[in-house]
Design a protein around this motif. Structure first.
Motif, PDB file in Angstrom:
ATOM      1  N   THR A  40       0.823  -1.213   0.000  1.00  0.00           N
ATOM      2  CA  THR A  40       0.000   0.000   0.000  1.00  0.00           C
ATOM      3  C   THR A  40       0.861   1.268   0.000  1.00  0.00           C
ATOM      4  N   THR A  41       2.019   1.207   0.640  1.00  0.00           N
ATOM      5  CA  THR A  41       2.926   2.358   0.647  1.00  0.00           C
ATOM      6  C   THR A  41       3.441   2.636  -0.761  1.00  0.00           C
ATOM      7  N   VAL A  42       3.905   1.589  -1.433  1.00  0.00           N
ATOM      8  CA  VAL A  42       4.428   1.745  -2.789  1.00  0.00           C
ATOM      9  C   VAL A  42       3.312   2.189  -3.737  1.00  0.00           C
ATOM     10  N   GLN A  43       2.147   1.603  -3.582  1.00  0.00           N
ATOM     11  CA  GLN A  43       1.011   1.971  -4.424  1.00  0.00           C
ATOM     12  C   GLN A  43       0.677   3.458  -4.260  1.00  0.00           C
ATOM     13  N   LYS A  44       0.667   3.931  -3.027  1.00  0.00           N
ATOM     14  CA  LYS A  44       0.363   5.336  -2.746  1.00  0.00           C
ATOM     15  C   LYS A  44       1.433   6.260  -3.335  1.00  0.00           C
ATOM     16  N   VAL A  45       2.696   5.902  -3.173  1.00  0.00           N
ATOM     17  CA  VAL A  45       3.783   6.732  -3.703  1.00  0.00           C
ATOM     18  C   VAL A  45       3.727   6.763  -5.229  1.00  0.00           C
ATOM     19  N   MET A  46       3.447   5.622  -5.861  1.00  0.00           N
ATOM     20  CA  MET A  46       3.351   5.591  -7.314  1.00  0.00           C
ATOM     21  C   MET A  46       2.152   6.411  -7.796  1.00  0.00           C
ATOM     22  N   ASP A  47       1.067   6.371  -7.052  1.00  0.00           N
ATOM     23  CA  ASP A  47      -0.089   7.199  -7.394  1.00  0.00           C
ATOM     24  C   ASP A  47       0.270   8.679  -7.269  1.00  0.00           C
ATOM     25  N   ASN A  48       1.012   9.034  -6.229  1.00  0.00           N
ATOM     26  CA  ASN A  48       1.467  10.422  -6.064  1.00  0.00           C
ATOM     27  C   ASN A  48       2.377  10.848  -7.216  1.00  0.00           C
ATOM     28  N   LEU A  49       3.284   9.960  -7.627  1.00  0.00           N
ATOM     29  CA  LEU A  49       4.162  10.262  -8.754  1.00  0.00           C
ATOM     30  C   LEU A  49       3.350  10.446 -10.038  1.00  0.00           C
ATOM     31  N   TYR A  50       2.301   9.678 -10.192  1.00  0.00           N
ATOM     32  CA  TYR A  50       1.396   9.840 -11.334  1.00  0.00           C
ATOM     33  C   TYR A  50       0.737  11.215 -11.283  1.00  0.00           C
ATOM     34  N   ARG A  51       0.223  11.579 -10.123  1.00  0.00           N
ATOM     35  CA  ARG A  51      -0.458  12.876  -9.975  1.00  0.00           C
ATOM     36  C   ARG A  51       0.499  14.058 -10.182  1.00  0.00           C
ATOM     37  N   LYS A  52       1.781  13.866  -9.831  1.00  0.00           N
ATOM     38  CA  LYS A  52       2.784  14.913 -10.021  1.00  0.00           C
ATOM     39  C   LYS A  52       3.281  14.984 -11.467  1.00  0.00           C
ATOM     40  N   GLY A  53       2.893  14.007 -12.288  1.00  0.00           N
ATOM     41  CA  GLY A  53       3.306  14.004 -13.684  1.00  0.00           C
ATOM     42  C   GLY A  53       4.576  13.231 -13.987  1.00  0.00           C
ATOM     43  N   TRP A  54       5.133  12.534 -13.000  1.00  0.00           N
ATOM     44  CA  TRP A  54       6.352  11.764 -13.213  1.00  0.00           C
ATOM     45  C   TRP A  54       6.077  10.416 -13.882  1.00  0.00           C
ATOM     46  N   LEU A  55       4.863   9.889 -13.692  1.00  0.00           N
ATOM     47  CA  LEU A  55       4.500   8.589 -14.250  1.00  0.00           C
ATOM     48  C   LEU A  55       3.228   8.699 -15.078  1.00  0.00           C
ATOM     49  N   THR A  56       3.099   7.788 -16.046  1.00  0.00           N
ATOM     50  CA  THR A  56       1.828   7.572 -16.730  1.00  0.00           C
ATOM     51  C   THR A  56       1.336   6.211 -16.266  1.00  0.00           C
ATOM     52  N   ARG A  57       0.054   5.950 -16.464  1.00  0.00           N
ATOM     53  CA  ARG A  57      -0.451   4.645 -16.041  1.00  0.00           C
ATOM     54  C   ARG A  57      -1.596   4.219 -16.956  1.00  0.00           C
ATOM     55  N   THR A  58      -1.735   2.908 -17.050  1.00  0.00           N
ATOM     56  CA  THR A  58      -2.849   2.306 -17.769  1.00  0.00           C
ATOM     57  C   THR A  58      -3.408   1.202 -16.889  1.00  0.00           C
ATOM     58  N   LEU A  59      -4.691   1.016 -16.974  1.00  0.00           N
ATOM     59  CA  LEU A  59      -5.354  -0.005 -16.165  1.00  0.00           C
ATOM     60  C   LEU A  59      -5.348  -1.333 -16.916  1.00  0.00           C
ATOM     61  N   HIS A  60      -4.845  -2.366 -16.253  1.00  0.00           N
ATOM     62  CA  HIS A  60      -4.843  -3.734 -16.776  1.00  0.00           C
ATOM     63  C   HIS A  60      -5.508  -4.605 -15.730  1.00  0.00           C
ATOM     64  N   GLY A  61      -6.729  -5.005 -16.002  1.00  0.00           N
ATOM     65  CA  GLY A  61      -7.478  -5.746 -14.992  1.00  0.00           C
ATOM     66  C   GLY A  61      -7.773  -4.827 -13.824  1.00  0.00           C
ATOM     67  N   ARG A  62      -7.328  -5.231 -12.652  1.00  0.00           N
ATOM     68  CA  ARG A  62      -7.554  -4.413 -11.454  1.00  0.00           C
ATOM     69  C   ARG A  62      -6.335  -3.601 -11.046  1.00  0.00           C
ATOM     70  N   ALA A  63      -5.236  -3.787 -11.755  1.00  0.00           N
ATOM     71  CA  ALA A  63      -3.993  -3.108 -11.374  1.00  0.00           C
ATOM     72  C   ALA A  63      -3.568  -2.096 -12.435  1.00  0.00           C
ATOM     73  N   HIS A  64      -2.992  -1.009 -11.978  1.00  0.00           N
ATOM     74  CA  HIS A  64      -2.407  -0.041 -12.894  1.00  0.00           C
ATOM     75  C   HIS A  64      -0.987  -0.476 -13.237  1.00  0.00           C
ATOM     76  N   ARG A  65      -0.629  -0.250 -14.475  1.00  0.00           N
ATOM     77  CA  ARG A  65       0.756  -0.431 -14.913  1.00  0.00           C
ATOM     78  C   ARG A  65       1.318   0.965 -15.149  1.00  0.00           C
ATOM     79  N   TYR A  66       2.452   1.220 -14.527  1.00  0.00           N
ATOM     80  CA  TYR A  66       3.066   2.543 -14.563  1.00  0.00           C
ATOM     81  C   TYR A  66       4.332   2.520 -15.405  1.00  0.00           C
ATOM     82  N   ARG A  67       4.637   3.677 -15.985  1.00  0.00           N
ATOM     83  CA  ARG A  67       5.919   3.869 -16.665  1.00  0.00           C
ATOM     84  C   ARG A  67       6.296   5.339 -16.521  1.00  0.00           C
ATOM     85  N   PRO A  68       7.583   5.649 -16.546  1.00  0.00           N
ATOM     86  CA  PRO A  68       7.998   7.052 -16.436  1.00  0.00           C
ATOM     87  C   PRO A  68       7.432   7.874 -17.588  1.00  0.00           C
TER      88      PRO A  68
END
Length: 122
Positions: A40-68
């Motif tokens: 949950t910590t990593v998930q939250k930090v990755m979500d924050n990085l997404y919101r800050k514009g550092w990551l993009t994400r796509t939904l695959h099933g129930r999980a997001h896949r992130y990339r810089p």
């Protein structure tokens, strides 16, 4: 100065090294050897990085896949640009910076200046 926190930096470093998207679970497993982290910590930090514009994400099933969203080099350039805005004396910043670089880095800087149409002073 604006930058990334320790865990944000570790996550971005890991994602830059991989060639392709990754889930929070992938990152937790990869970083497990370095430090125990809750999913949950990593998930939250990755979500924050997404919101800050550092990551993009796509939904695959129930999980997001992130990339810089930007390369490591572009991210470092962004941080350097932000650092320059923190002081009005750019000349002093450059003087301190230049005192710390080696000959190879100096050549790379000169080449980048030439590439962008900024000739060396005479």
């Amino acid at each position: 100065m604006h930058g990334l926190g320790e865990l944000e930096s570790a996550i971005m470093d890991r994602l830059w090294r991989w060639d392709g998207p990754a889930t929070a679970r992938d990152v937790v497993e990869a970083l497990h050897g370095e430090r125990p982290l809750a999913y949950t910590t990593v998930q939250k930090v990755m979500d924050n990085l997404y919101r800050k514009g550092w990551l993009t994400r796509t939904l695959h099933g129930r999980a997001h896949r992130y990339r810089p969203s930007i390369s490591r080099e572009a991210a470092v350039a962004r941080l350097m640009r932000e650092a320059l805005t923190d002081t009005p004396d750019h000349r002093a910043v450059f003087a301190h910076f230049l005192a710390t670089i080696d000959a190879e880095e100096s050549r790379a800087l000169r080449a980048a200046l030439r590439q962008h149409g900024r000739p060396e002073p005479e």
